[in-house]
Scaffold this motif. Structure first.
Motif, short mmCIF file in Angstrom:
data_model
loop_
_atom_site.label_atom_id
_atom_site.label_comp_id
_atom_site.label_asym_id
_atom_site.label_seq_id
_atom_site.Cartn_x
_atom_site.Cartn_y
_atom_site.Cartn_z
N PHE A 1 44.21 29.25 34.94
CA PHE A 1 43.76 30.23 35.95
C PHE A 1 43.24 31.53 35.33
CE2 PHE A 1 46.43 27.44 38.56
CZ PHE A 1 45.53 27.18 39.57
N ASN B 1 41.07 28.25 44.23
CA ASN B 1 41.24 26.86 43.76
C ASN B 1 42.73 26.61 43.54
OD1 ASN B 1 40.83 24.31 42.79
ND2 ASN B 1 39.51 24.91 41.08
N SER B 2 43.46 26.59 44.63
CA SER B 2 44.92 26.71 44.54
C SER B 2 45.64 25.38 44.45
CB SER B 2 45.43 27.53 45.72
OG SER B 2 44.99 26.95 46.93
N LEU C 1 50.51 34.98 39.27
CA LEU C 1 49.05 34.95 39.17
C LEU C 1 48.41 35.92 40.15
CD1 LEU C 1 48.39 31.08 39.05
CD2 LEU C 1 48.22 32.67 37.12
N ILE D 1 39.83 32.15 36.81
CA ILE D 1 39.63 31.64 38.17
C ILE D 1 40.47 32.49 39.12
CG2 ILE D 1 40.04 29.65 39.70
CD1 ILE D 1 39.78 27.85 37.24
N GLU D 2 39.87 32.87 40.22
CA GLU D 2 40.65 33.53 41.28
C GLU D 2 41.58 32.45 41.85
OE1 GLU D 2 42.48 34.99 44.31
OE2 GLU D 2 41.46 36.28 42.86
N PRO D 3 42.90 32.58 41.63
CA PRO D 3 43.81 31.46 41.94
C PRO D 3 43.72 30.95 43.38
CG PRO D 3 45.05 33.45 41.35
CD PRO D 3 43.63 33.72 41.03
#
Ligand SMILES: [Zn+2]
Length: 204
Positions: free
Chosen positions: A157, A165-166, A112, A160-162
């Protein structure tokens, strides 16, 4: 289902154990998660939970398969994934033990973003339920270690910027939760923040 069976097509070469430098930091994190029961063994004797750390762009160190019951691991319990391709469902590893059955899911997470440096997978029924009933990212009801799981991770993802929000909960893998971060410490902190939110709710 709990991590018992290796499902991907893999190339494993039995080799000498890894060097301590490759895993000693994983071991510190693992000790804490084991103490909390987030890594461990079920009543039926099936180990759960696994941790990995990126070594370079295309490789990572991960705990070996069926090591969940052990309080401490040594060099013979870690595996080096040298190559992985989640599109071909392929993984190549070396070490004194085969990698965790969820290694390819870890690989998908590393794919990712190059900034992701560590991945944690734990089991907890309470946290799993908590995340499913609150607003956390979740994979649909697909099995662990499957091609569908890879697609699901990529799907959630997609926009979404991983690293913003990991964490996510695996709806089809009972008790399964994944967190990740730039570093192992960060991935662990993300997990502890979920635990903190859960305890806050429990105590309110
Ligand atoms: Zn699992």
């Amino acid at each position: 289902m709990i991590d018992g069976i290796i499902k991907y097509s893999f190339d494993f070469k039995l080799s000498k154990p890894l060097d301590e430098i490759d895993f000693f930091d994983i071991e510190f994190t693992r000790e804490r998660l084991f103490a909390l029961g987030l890594i461990g063994v079920t009543k039926n004797g099936v180990g759960y939970g696994n941790i990995s750390r990126r070594v370079n762009r295309d490789s990572f160190v991960i705990t070996g398969t069926q090591t969940g019951h052990l309080k401490n691991l040594n060099a013979t319990h870690y595996s080096l994934v040298e190559e992985y391709n989640d599109k071909d469902f392929y993984l190549k590893s070396i070490g004194a033990i085969e990698p965790s059955s969820e290694a390819l899911t870890h690989g998908t997470i590393y794919n990712l973003s190059e900034d992701i440096g560590a991945v944690i997978h734990i089991h907890s029924k309470a946290l799993w339920r908590f995340m499913l009933s609150n607003n956390y990212l979740k994979t649909n009801r697909v099995e662990y270690g499957s091609i569908e799981m890879i697609d699901e991770v990529n799907r959630i993802f997609k926009n979404i910027e991983p690293l913003s929000n990991s964490k996510f909960v695996m709806a089809g893998h009972e008790e399964g939760i994944m967190t990740f971060g730039k570093t192992l410490g960060q991935a662990e902190l993300v997990l502890f923040n979920i635990l903190g939110s859960f305890l806050k709710k429990l105590n309110s």
